[in-house]
Design a protein around this motif. Sequence first.
Motif, PDB file in Angstrom:
ATOM      1  N   UNK A 145       0.814  -1.217   0.000  1.00  0.00           N
ATOM      2  CA  UNK A 145       0.000   0.000   0.000  1.00  0.00           C
ATOM      3  C   UNK A 145       0.847   1.265   0.000  1.00  0.00           C
ATOM      4  N   UNK A 146       2.093   1.169   0.437  1.00  0.00           N
ATOM      5  CA  UNK A 146       2.966   2.348   0.455  1.00  0.00           C
ATOM      6  C   UNK A 146       3.598   2.616  -0.904  1.00  0.00           C
ATOM      7  N   UNK A 147       3.466   1.661  -1.835  1.00  0.00           N
ATOM      8  CA  UNK A 147       4.045   1.829  -3.172  1.00  0.00           C
ATOM      9  C   UNK A 147       2.962   1.544  -4.206  1.00  0.00           C
ATOM     10  N   UNK A 148       2.228   2.562  -4.614  1.00  0.00           N
ATOM     11  CA  UNK A 148       1.130   2.351  -5.577  1.00  0.00           C
ATOM     12  C   UNK A 148       1.580   1.656  -6.853  1.00  0.00           C
ATOM     13  N   UNK A 149       2.878   1.791  -7.197  1.00  0.00           N
ATOM     14  CA  UNK A 149       3.346   1.154  -8.421  1.00  0.00           C
ATOM     15  C   UNK A 149       3.264  -0.375  -8.320  1.00  0.00           C
ATOM     16  N   UNK A 150       3.365  -0.918  -7.104  1.00  0.00           N
ATOM     17  CA  UNK A 150       3.242  -2.374  -6.971  1.00  0.00           C
ATOM     18  C   UNK A 150       1.808  -2.806  -7.229  1.00  0.00           C
ATOM     19  N   UNK A 151       0.864  -1.974  -6.825  1.00  0.00           N
ATOM     20  CA  UNK A 151      -0.548  -2.255  -7.094  1.00  0.00           C
ATOM     21  C   UNK A 151      -0.811  -2.279  -8.593  1.00  0.00           C
ATOM     22  N   UNK A 152      -0.316  -1.258  -9.281  1.00  0.00           N
ATOM     23  CA  UNK A 152      -0.547  -1.167 -10.726  1.00  0.00           C
ATOM     24  C   UNK A 152       0.126  -2.333 -11.449  1.00  0.00           C
ATOM     25  N   UNK A 153       1.345  -2.680 -11.020  1.00  0.00           N
ATOM     26  CA  UNK A 153       2.073  -3.764 -11.673  1.00  0.00           C
ATOM     27  C   UNK A 153       1.364  -5.103 -11.494  1.00  0.00           C
ATOM     28  N   UNK A 154       0.865  -5.370 -10.271  1.00  0.00           N
ATOM     29  CA  UNK A 154       0.187  -6.640 -10.040  1.00  0.00           C
ATOM     30  C   UNK A 154      -1.124  -6.707 -10.817  1.00  0.00           C
ATOM     31  N   UNK A 155      -1.848  -5.595 -10.884  1.00  0.00           N
ATOM     32  CA  UNK A 155      -3.090  -5.574 -11.661  1.00  0.00           C
ATOM     33  C   UNK A 155      -2.791  -5.757 -13.147  1.00  0.00           C
ATOM     34  N   UNK A 156      -1.766  -5.047 -13.642  1.00  0.00           N
ATOM     35  CA  UNK A 156      -1.443  -5.103 -15.066  1.00  0.00           C
ATOM     36  C   UNK A 156      -0.946  -6.476 -15.497  1.00  0.00           C
ATOM     37  N   UNK A 157      -0.435  -7.282 -14.550  1.00  0.00           N
ATOM     38  CA  UNK A 157       0.015  -8.629 -14.916  1.00  0.00           C
ATOM     39  C   UNK A 157      -1.129  -9.491 -15.427  1.00  0.00           C
ATOM     40  N   UNK A 158      -2.367  -9.074 -15.187  1.00  0.00           N
ATOM     41  CA  UNK A 158      -3.527  -9.833 -15.670  1.00  0.00           C
ATOM     42  C   UNK A 158      -3.758  -9.673 -17.166  1.00  0.00           C
ATOM     43  N   UNK A 159      -3.245  -8.598 -17.747  1.00  0.00           N
ATOM     44  CA  UNK A 159      -3.580  -8.245 -19.128  1.00  0.00           C
ATOM     45  C   UNK A 159      -3.118  -9.323 -20.106  1.00  0.00           C
ATOM     46  N   UNK A 160      -3.995  -9.667 -21.027  1.00  0.00           N
ATOM     47  CA  UNK A 160      -3.683 -10.696 -22.002  1.00  0.00           C
ATOM     48  C   UNK A 160      -3.135 -10.123 -23.292  1.00  0.00           C
ATOM     49  N   UNK A 161      -3.982  -9.464 -24.088  1.00  0.00           N
ATOM     50  CA  UNK A 161      -3.624  -8.960 -25.414  1.00  0.00           C
ATOM     51  C   UNK A 161      -3.123 -10.094 -26.293  1.00  0.00           C
ATOM     52  N   UNK A 162      -1.817 -10.320 -26.388  1.00  0.00           N
ATOM     53  CA  UNK A 162      -1.280 -11.333 -27.295  1.00  0.00           C
ATOM     54  C   UNK A 162      -1.150 -12.714 -26.629  1.00  0.00           C
ATOM     55  N   UNK A 163      -1.633 -12.844 -25.418  1.00  0.00           N
ATOM     56  CA  UNK A 163      -1.534 -14.117 -24.692  1.00  0.00           C
ATOM     57  C   UNK A 163      -2.779 -14.266 -23.827  1.00  0.00           C
ATOM     58  N   UNK A 164      -2.883 -15.425 -23.172  1.00  0.00           N
ATOM     59  CA  UNK A 164      -4.018 -15.653 -22.289  1.00  0.00           C
ATOM     60  C   UNK A 164      -3.939 -14.701 -21.087  1.00  0.00           C
ATOM     61  N   UNK A 165      -5.069 -14.153 -20.646  1.00  0.00           N
ATOM     62  CA  UNK A 165      -5.033 -13.315 -19.448  1.00  0.00           C
ATOM     63  C   UNK A 165      -4.706 -14.157 -18.220  1.00  0.00           C
ATOM     64  N   UNK A 166      -4.133 -13.513 -17.235  1.00  0.00           N
ATOM     65  CA  UNK A 166      -3.863 -14.152 -15.947  1.00  0.00           C
ATOM     66  C   UNK A 166      -4.982 -13.765 -14.986  1.00  0.00           C
ATOM     67  N   UNK A 167      -5.615 -14.732 -14.383  1.00  0.00           N
ATOM     68  CA  UNK A 167      -6.608 -14.428 -13.354  1.00  0.00           C
ATOM     69  C   UNK A 167      -5.892 -13.830 -12.148  1.00  0.00           C
ATOM     70  N   UNK A 168      -6.262 -12.616 -11.780  1.00  0.00           N
ATOM     71  CA  UNK A 168      -5.626 -11.931 -10.655  1.00  0.00           C
ATOM     72  C   UNK A 168      -6.716 -11.428  -9.716  1.00  0.00           C
TER      73      UNK A 168
END
Length: 579
Positions: A247-270
């Motif tokens: 919670x002290x580093x919002x960039x970790x929140x964004x990075x973990x959420x963005x790891x779900x994105x699929x586009x050219x691959x299967x999405x990751x359930x997060x």
Amino acid sequence: MFDSIIKGGRWFDGTGAPSAVRHLGIRDGRVAQVSAAPLDETGCGRVVDAAGQWVIPGMIDIHTHYDVEVLLDPALPESVRHGVTTVLLGSCSLSTVHADAETAGDLFGRVEAIPREHVVAAIGDLKSWRTAEEYAAALDALALGPNVASFLGHSDVRAAVMGLDRATRHEVKPTPDELATMRRALTEALDAGFVGMSSQQLLFDKLDGKLCRSRTLPSTYATRGERGMLNTILRRRGRALQGGPDVARPQSLVAMAASSIGLWREPLKVSLLSAADVKAIPGVAHVFPALTRAVNALGGDFRWQHLPVPFEVYSDGIDLPVFEEFGSGAAALHLADQLEERKHLLSDEDYRRWFRKDYDKKYGPRVWHRDFFDAEIVECPDETVLGKTFGQVGLDRGGLHPVDAFLDLVVEHGGKVRWRTTISNHRPAVLDRFAADPGIQLGFSDAGAHLRNMAFYNFGLRLLRRVNDAERAHRPFMTLEHAVHRVTGELADWYGLDAGHLRVGDRADAVVIDPAHLDATLDTYAEHPAPHYAGLSRMVNRNDATVTAVFIGGKYVFGSGGADPGLGTERAGRFLRVG
């Protein structure tokens, strides 16, 4: 002939479809018939008259820390009595699949406030498994009350592979062989039907014990490459990552959420911890839904976890995890087993100056609002302070700073000063909006942990009460069918579990609820000794008139305020494997 019949109740199937008055016949652990006409009761072992009541699928608790308790008391009655029939273990990077007894004690003792000595004893005495498959089989052999499913904890496997000391040093990186062993451990867990992996980046979760005390959890030391390697396995297998960003580093929140994105691959359930209407940062309530929509619009499969009730916590003295989020609080909790040293520290003026500085810092990411005027004293040997806030006590004592009023009482009375505050989810309108948001999963009870701090075992019932009250007041924010779906079938479908539905052929996990008792008893404060933790008095929920019957796997296990004799002695639930 049926083993059991539930007759004449308002039936919800867990899909969100319209409810209707129906009669359910149960045979061999499954729903054998759903009928508009009464069923033949000849030879039926148990008939439950549900007229005027609701019949819903058993609810699912997606975030618990029952990993130790399930070994000591597999009935898990504190959840079952409130209609929870499936629980997920292995949350927050913590599981007991690979760690030895001492390591498990260090992982669970402080972070989850489960007495370390009981963790060590339970794992030391009862662990009979070496692999994830053997772990699943060992749980399935217990006299389970609810069904259980599990994540593999990243901190668990990392500590087991590298050793706890090496796994919690920034300068130490896992060797290629150690990375290969972690990959193999996760793959084996997924082969055994685990729902996925949990990983934590939150930096105020600290280790217990002496070897690595006050270091953060092993998963917080993992490199981006290590996390990506494990996420790739989850993505390929269609399994879930449960994560806790820092919670002290919002960039970790964004990075973990963005790891779900699929586009050219299967999405990751997060599924991330957690969407909350935080008192300290009210504007953040708008961020959670917006981030979910953005990630999923880019091809993600992203959800937040959310506790759909006010997040009220209790503390005995300073023993509350929120103090871990700033330096002076963490320094006091570091001395948990050295009470005289802690008392000396809390009396020291330099320390108090440090604490006041942390307390007065009101901006930036945080969990706790840091307002001792919003902290009511409920127990204390000094009866003159009961019902007051620490802030008011400071004013009564000549204008003391709220921090000094708090520390004076803790120094004098220690853990005999019991107080409460609500940290988040305090605005009903925001709670209603979150409850209906498709990007938010309802759960996050932490059942089995923080035994003296909070009790949300009946969160599902409290949600249904709010929905029912809103409907009766002609201001509905969601239908009852949708609400039932949110805490049953929707969760089962996303995690891939055979649970959460009540149609012909489904598992007969069924709960009968009397809506007339969806009332204030759901909020009542109660305590009950935990015999498997040496009689420790734990916070619980007691509203036993609300749930009139619970069936798990077709077995009647609870109803009318009491457990069936078979609960905890005969197996009702199973270890649920994905697929």
